[in-house]
Design a protein around this motif. Sequence first.
Motif, PDB file in Angstrom:
ATOM      1  N   TRP A  54       0.856  -1.194   0.000  1.00 38.03           N
ATOM      2  CA  TRP A  54       0.000   0.000   0.000  1.00 38.03           C
ATOM      3  C   TRP A  54       0.887   1.237   0.000  1.00 38.03           C
ATOM      4  CZ3 TRP A  54      -4.606   1.734  -1.066  1.00 38.03           C
ATOM      5  CH2 TRP A  54      -5.046   2.959  -0.549  1.00 38.03           C
ATOM      6  N   GLN A  55       1.956   1.173   0.779  1.00 36.11           N
ATOM      7  CA  GLN A  55       2.967   2.237   0.822  1.00 36.11           C
ATOM      8  C   GLN A  55       4.302   1.616   0.476  1.00 36.11           C
ATOM      9  OE1 GLN A  55       1.970   3.238   4.949  1.00 36.11           O
ATOM     10  NE2 GLN A  55       1.809   5.357   4.256  1.00 36.11           N
ATOM     11  N   ARG A  56       5.107   2.361  -0.243  1.00 39.87           N
ATOM     12  CA  ARG A  56       6.412   1.866  -0.683  1.00 39.87           C
ATOM     13  C   ARG A  56       7.426   1.884   0.458  1.00 39.87           C
ATOM     14  NH1 ARG A  56       5.661  -0.602  -5.466  1.00 39.87           N
ATOM     15  NH2 ARG A  56       4.622   0.726  -6.958  1.00 39.87           N
ATOM     16  N   PHE A  57       8.252   0.862   0.477  1.00 35.82           N
ATOM     17  CA  PHE A  57       9.380   0.811   1.402  1.00 35.82           C
ATOM     18  C   PHE A  57      10.600   1.297   0.635  1.00 35.82           C
ATOM     19  CE2 PHE A  57      13.036  -1.366   3.222  1.00 35.82           C
ATOM     20  CZ  PHE A  57      12.894  -1.024   4.550  1.00 35.82           C
ATOM     21  N   SER A  61       6.115   6.229   0.778  1.00 32.91           N
ATOM     22  CA  SER A  61       5.296   6.932  -0.213  1.00 32.91           C
ATOM     23  C   SER A  61       4.145   6.033  -0.667  1.00 32.91           C
ATOM     24  CB  SER A  61       6.143   7.348  -1.409  1.00 32.91           C
ATOM     25  OG  SER A  61       6.643   6.205  -2.075  1.00 32.91           O
ATOM     26  N   PRO A  62       3.018   6.636  -1.020  1.00 32.39           N
ATOM     27  CA  PRO A  62       1.886   5.836  -1.490  1.00 32.39           C
ATOM     28  C   PRO A  62       2.252   5.077  -2.769  1.00 32.39           C
ATOM     29  CG  PRO A  62       1.212   8.107  -1.048  1.00 32.39           C
ATOM     30  CD  PRO A  62       2.710   8.066  -0.957  1.00 32.39           C
ATOM     31  N   ASN A  63       1.730   3.887  -2.896  1.00 39.73           N
ATOM     32  CA  ASN A  63       1.920   3.093  -4.107  1.00 39.73           C
ATOM     33  C   ASN A  63       0.854   3.537  -5.112  1.00 39.73           C
ATOM     34  OD1 ASN A  63       2.070   1.208  -6.131  1.00 39.73           O
ATOM     35  ND2 ASN A  63       1.751  -0.576  -4.817  1.00 39.73           N
ATOM     36  N   ALA A  64       1.225   4.378  -6.048  1.00 37.46           N
ATOM     37  CA  ALA A  64       0.283   4.933  -7.025  1.00 37.46           C
ATOM     38  C   ALA A  64      -0.291   3.854  -7.943  1.00 37.46           C
ATOM     39  CB  ALA A  64       0.975   6.017  -7.855  1.00 37.46           C
ATOM     40  N   GLU A  65       0.372   2.713  -8.048  1.00 33.90           N
ATOM     41  CA  GLU A  65      -0.096   1.623  -8.900  1.00 33.90           C
ATOM     42  C   GLU A  65      -0.885   0.565  -8.134  1.00 33.90           C
ATOM     43  OE1 GLU A  65       3.480   2.313  -9.074  1.00 33.90           O
ATOM     44  OE2 GLU A  65       2.927   3.880 -10.494  1.00 33.90           O
ATOM     45  N   PHE A  66      -1.223   0.842  -6.865  1.00 29.23           N
ATOM     46  CA  PHE A  66      -1.859  -0.168  -6.018  1.00 29.23           C
ATOM     47  C   PHE A  66      -3.104  -0.781  -6.668  1.00 29.23           C
ATOM     48  CE2 PHE A  66      -4.833  -1.582  -2.777  1.00 29.23           C
ATOM     49  CZ  PHE A  66      -4.047  -2.491  -2.080  1.00 29.23           C
TER      50      PHE A  66
END
Length: 139
Positions: A54-57, A61-66
């Motif tokens: 859901w959030q990038r490690f 940051s938000p995962n825009a491709e979720f």
Amino acid sequence: MADYAGDLDPKAAWKMLESEPAAVLIDVRTLAEWQYVGVPDLSPLDRKAEFVEWQRFPDGSPNAEFVEQVTRIVPDPEVPVLFLCRSGVRSMHAAIALTEAGYAHCYNVAEGFEGDKDMAQHRGTVGGWKVAGLPWQQG
């Protein structure tokens, strides 16, 4: 904000996965959490959990491709989709996002994988997938 199908405690989530062969469990934590904290083990059901951050490690940051990544895994918007995170917050947001994308049966696994913090501010002792005694393995 769209209403999602609802919250399930970990044992209710397991029962749904047992009784609904098409249902999919998506763990939305980070790669680091999967590797170091562990992951749900659905092998007793002859299935596998799916993993989409859901959030990038590491930056959070938000995962825009979720949504796009989840829809590739679960193309049918009528399939029940259960979302799991550490404590039930990110997974709730994931359930809302997929509901807004047109999915009809999105559930949040409340309590998450590790549950809430205990009196000593540690996770893994109060609620959650692991405390419920559900199968898991080290990532």
